[in-house]
Design a protein around this motif. Structure first.
Motif, PDB file in Angstrom:
ATOM      1  N   THR A  49       0.860  -1.183   0.000  1.00  0.00           N
ATOM      2  CA  THR A  49       0.000   0.000   0.000  1.00  0.00           C
ATOM      3  C   THR A  49       0.898   1.235   0.000  1.00  0.00           C
ATOM      4  O   THR A  49       2.117   1.130   0.061  1.00  0.00           O
ATOM      5  CB  THR A  49      -0.910   0.054   1.245  1.00  0.00           C
ATOM      6  N   GLN A  51       0.837   3.308   2.470  1.00  0.00           N
ATOM      7  CA  GLN A  51       0.783   3.689   3.879  1.00  0.00           C
ATOM      8  C   GLN A  51       2.191   3.836   4.456  1.00  0.00           C
ATOM      9  O   GLN A  51       3.120   3.155   4.033  1.00  0.00           O
ATOM     10  CB  GLN A  51       0.011   2.619   4.658  1.00  0.00           C
ATOM     11  N   TYR A  53       4.307   4.355   8.392  1.00  0.00           N
ATOM     12  CA  TYR A  53       4.200   4.147   9.827  1.00  0.00           C
ATOM     13  C   TYR A  53       5.380   4.840  10.494  1.00  0.00           C
ATOM     14  O   TYR A  53       6.508   4.761  10.022  1.00  0.00           O
ATOM     15  CB  TYR A  53       4.233   2.660  10.166  1.00  0.00           C
ATOM     16  N   ARG A  64       0.264   5.122  12.346  1.00  0.00           N
ATOM     17  CA  ARG A  64       0.039   5.059  10.904  1.00  0.00           C
ATOM     18  C   ARG A  64      -0.291   6.466  10.400  1.00  0.00           C
ATOM     19  O   ARG A  64      -0.909   7.256  11.108  1.00  0.00           O
ATOM     20  CB  ARG A  64      -1.102   4.083  10.665  1.00  0.00           C
ATOM     21  N   SER A  65       0.128   6.769   9.176  1.00  0.00           N
ATOM     22  CA  SER A  65      -0.191   8.080   8.606  1.00  0.00           C
ATOM     23  C   SER A  65      -1.701   8.259   8.541  1.00  0.00           C
ATOM     24  O   SER A  65      -2.438   7.333   8.221  1.00  0.00           O
ATOM     25  CB  SER A  65       0.452   8.259   7.223  1.00  0.00           C
ATOM     26  N   GLU A  68      -2.248   9.224   4.001  1.00  0.00           N
ATOM     27  CA  GLU A  68      -1.074   8.586   3.406  1.00  0.00           C
ATOM     28  C   GLU A  68      -0.744   9.183   2.044  1.00  0.00           C
ATOM     29  O   GLU A  68      -1.567   9.874   1.455  1.00  0.00           O
ATOM     30  CB  GLU A  68      -1.302   7.072   3.291  1.00  0.00           C
TER      31      GLU A  68
END
Length: 171
Positions: A49, A51, A53, A64-65, A68
């Motif tokens: 993904t 994403q 972290y 987690r963002s 993102e």
């Protein structure tokens, strides 16, 4: 990773970046660190993904963002030399809607600033900030299957994408 001299084996510890979000197995494409020992700050980019972290306790807990970077997969991250004081980090993603993104808050919120893999079919609206005379801010809304909101703080000379309806869970 804890290294050992041969014939002993080295040991790698899974930092479980997604465990706090109910994700059991998050593969990581890239990892950067700054600081020393238990105070080390880590930023990780996911493999499947876009994403990211962030950990400020050497990987014991992860955030987690919230917004993102855009893209389909393989998030590569890099931090600025002054990351501890500025929070500036960079991400490059691959796949559909990929881009080069910048975060100014340690990887929590990402905006796309270049190499954005998107089409602009229509310009829906252009609006100056209510304080345009002081901040030179312009906002542009575009559409081509997904909406994108762009912001310029240089009177239109440079733009960054601050929103994309292509992000997960966004209508």
């Amino acid at each position: 990773i804890e290294t050992s001299e041969a014939p002993s084996s080295s040991r790698a510890t899974d930092l479980n970046v997604g465990s706090g979000y109910g994700l059991g197995n998050v593969d990581i494409t890239s990892l950067v660190a700054c600081g020393n020992g238990n105070a080390a700050k880590l930023l990780a980019g996911a493999a499947n993904t876009a994403q990211t972290y962030f950990s400020d306790d050497c990987g014991h807990s992860w955030t987690r963002s919230r917004k993102e970077p855009t893209g389909g997969s393989k998030t590569y991250v890099l931090i600025a030399a002054d990351f501890i004081s500025s929070g500036r980090a960079y991400a490059a993603t691959s796949g559909s809607d990929s881009a080069f993104s910048i975060s100014e808050d340690g990887g929590i919120i990402w905006n796309q600033t270049g190499l954005i893999d998107t089409l602009i079919g229509d310009i829906i609206d252009l609006s100056p900030s209510p304080n345009y005379n002081q901040d030179n801010a312009l906002f542009l809304l575009t559409f081509d299957g997904d909406y994108s909101l762009w912001r310029s703080t240089s009177g239109g000379e440079k733009w960054e994408r601050i929103f994309s309806s292509g992000l997960a869970d966004v209508d």
